[in-house]
Motif scaffolding. Sequence first.
Motif, PDB file in Angstrom:
ATOM      1  N   LEU A  79       0.832  -1.207   0.000  1.00 55.87           N
ATOM      2  CA  LEU A  79       0.000   0.000   0.000  1.00 55.87           C
ATOM      3  C   LEU A  79       0.866   1.256   0.000  1.00 55.87           C
ATOM      4  N   LEU A  80       1.902   1.260   0.814  1.00 56.44           N
ATOM      5  CA  LEU A  80       2.770   2.437   0.906  1.00 56.44           C
ATOM      6  C   LEU A  80       3.511   2.685  -0.403  1.00 56.44           C
ATOM      7  N   ASN A  81       3.831   1.626  -1.107  1.00 53.94           N
ATOM      8  CA  ASN A  81       4.493   1.797  -2.407  1.00 53.94           C
ATOM      9  C   ASN A  81       3.575   2.507  -3.407  1.00 53.94           C
ATOM     10  N   VAL A  82       2.283   2.196  -3.352  1.00 55.28           N
ATOM     11  CA  VAL A  82       1.328   2.894  -4.224  1.00 55.28           C
ATOM     12  C   VAL A  82       1.293   4.378  -3.877  1.00 55.28           C
ATOM     13  N   LEU A  83       1.249   4.679  -2.569  1.00 53.75           N
ATOM     14  CA  LEU A  83       1.218   6.085  -2.144  1.00 53.75           C
ATOM     15  C   LEU A  83       2.501   6.804  -2.551  1.00 53.75           C
ATOM     16  N   THR A  84       3.621   6.110  -2.471  1.00 55.94           N
ATOM     17  CA  THR A  84       4.894   6.699  -2.882  1.00 55.94           C
ATOM     18  C   THR A  84       4.900   6.994  -4.381  1.00 55.94           C
ATOM     19  N   LEU A 106      -5.145   9.953  -6.925  1.00 57.08           N
ATOM     20  CA  LEU A 106      -4.683   9.013  -5.904  1.00 57.08           C
ATOM     21  C   LEU A 106      -5.774   7.992  -5.580  1.00 57.08           C
ATOM     22  N   LEU A 107      -6.989   8.462  -5.371  1.00 57.64           N
ATOM     23  CA  LEU A 107      -8.088   7.544  -5.044  1.00 57.64           C
ATOM     24  C   LEU A 107      -8.367   6.589  -6.199  1.00 57.64           C
ATOM     25  N   GLU A 108      -8.305   7.110  -7.409  1.00 56.98           N
ATOM     26  CA  GLU A 108      -8.529   6.254  -8.583  1.00 56.98           C
ATOM     27  C   GLU A 108      -7.467   5.162  -8.665  1.00 56.98           C
ATOM     28  N   ARG A 109      -6.226   5.513  -8.425  1.00 62.87           N
ATOM     29  CA  ARG A 109      -5.127   4.531  -8.490  1.00 62.87           C
ATOM     30  C   ARG A 109      -5.310   3.454  -7.414  1.00 62.87           C
ATOM     31  N   LEU A 110      -5.665   3.873  -6.189  1.00 64.03           N
ATOM     32  CA  LEU A 110      -5.854   2.908  -5.111  1.00 64.03           C
ATOM     33  C   LEU A 110      -6.973   1.924  -5.452  1.00 64.03           C
ATOM     34  N   ARG A 111      -8.052   2.428  -6.011  1.00 59.67           N
ATOM     35  CA  ARG A 111      -9.169   1.547  -6.356  1.00 59.67           C
ATOM     36  C   ARG A 111      -8.817   0.628  -7.513  1.00 59.67           C
ATOM     37  N   GLU A 112      -8.012   1.137  -8.450  1.00 57.78           N
ATOM     38  CA  GLU A 112      -7.541   0.277  -9.534  1.00 57.78           C
ATOM     39  C   GLU A 112      -6.678  -0.863  -8.999  1.00 57.78           C
ATOM     40  N   GLU A 113      -5.968  -0.601  -7.898  1.00 61.90           N
ATOM     41  CA  GLU A 113      -5.104  -1.618  -7.305  1.00 61.90           C
ATOM     42  C   GLU A 113      -5.899  -2.575  -6.412  1.00 61.90           C
TER      43      GLU A 113
END
Length: 403
Positions: A343-348, A388-395
């Motif tokens: 998760l932190l890698n996605v945020l980074t 950011l929210l779109e990327r998290l949901r895609e993941e």
Amino acid sequence: MLELADVREAVAPVSEVARHTPLERSYTFSSMTDADVHLKLENAQRTGSFKVRGAANRVRRLTETEREAGVVTASAGNHAQGVALAATRAGVDAAVVMPETAPISKVKATRSYGAEVVLHGIDYDEAQARAHEIETDEGRTYVHAFDDETVMAGQGTIGVEIMEDLPAVDTVVVPVGGGGLISGIATAVKGIAPDVRVVGVQAEGASSVADSLRKGRVTEVEQVDTIADGIAVRGVGERTFPVIRERVDEVVTVSDAEIANALVLVLERGKTLVEGAGAVPLAALLTGSFVYEDGETIVPVLSGGNVDLNLLTTVIMRGLVDQGRYVKIRTVLKDRPGALDTLLNVLTDERANIYAIRHDRTNRDVALNAAEVELDLETRGEEHVEGLLERLREEGYDVDVLV
């Protein structure tokens, strides 16, 4: 009714206690609004607010008998400090009733200026009722926060200064609570230059003036609810209302979110600290709450800077959220090694800066093999948050936005 001559007569006594505050052109807000914006910095006034002007004028006009008996007033904070300083300078004893909810910083400041402080009631109106009891019991002179022509005249000296410093002004924008400030300023400005527009601004949670103007008489709201505590009164004054009706061109309202945003902007971009009430005129300008022409010379009156630090923290965070620069999210992870790191890698990758993380395996609302995670994130604007929210949901993350 209050007249220009009354305001001019107040200039000398006011100048004995208050200072002539700066009127500074803001390149930042001029660029943001396509207007020619000059900020009247009453937050730089002694006691941090315009209120000392009206208090100085009123205290100066006490009779000898009244001076010996002392004065009493009620205030959420700024008028309290103004009366305390003006009375102390004049050698007059002052008692001030403040709501129990008054910011502690304003309570301490009022005491430091030499007044006896009594905490009573949940708002200004209840504090005022107690102050009138003290007035009767002790024979003190009541110094009203706004509904007094001598006080109004003192506040009007701001209008005289604006017209002296910037004769080419087109519009003056003024916060409105009980109406003392705008009554004085409108009287001065219209008396000197009748074509100059005066716009009043109230917080949506304390907006009695618009209803009063519609009905043609003073009305009160049942309760006030706004971060702009300096203008959080239930109703406009009986003496101020006729002046507003005759000399103020327009009264508009702004939300607490808009006030918070303006406060953050003037702090960050203008390097100027104002309280909620002081940010109200700028909020109205930034949100287009009143119509103006490109290049119009506009003076927002930043009426005070006495903001409680706890409230300031809340307001700043609220402003950052509204600008998309701070977001708090929640998601659920599988409780296994590396899940949080992924998760932190996605945020980074999305360049989100982490303020705080809370990792909870004990929440009964999630499965036994899962963990709830809350993250406080610094972001760079609304588009950044959406991406950011779109990327998290895609993941594959189920994300809730908490703030």
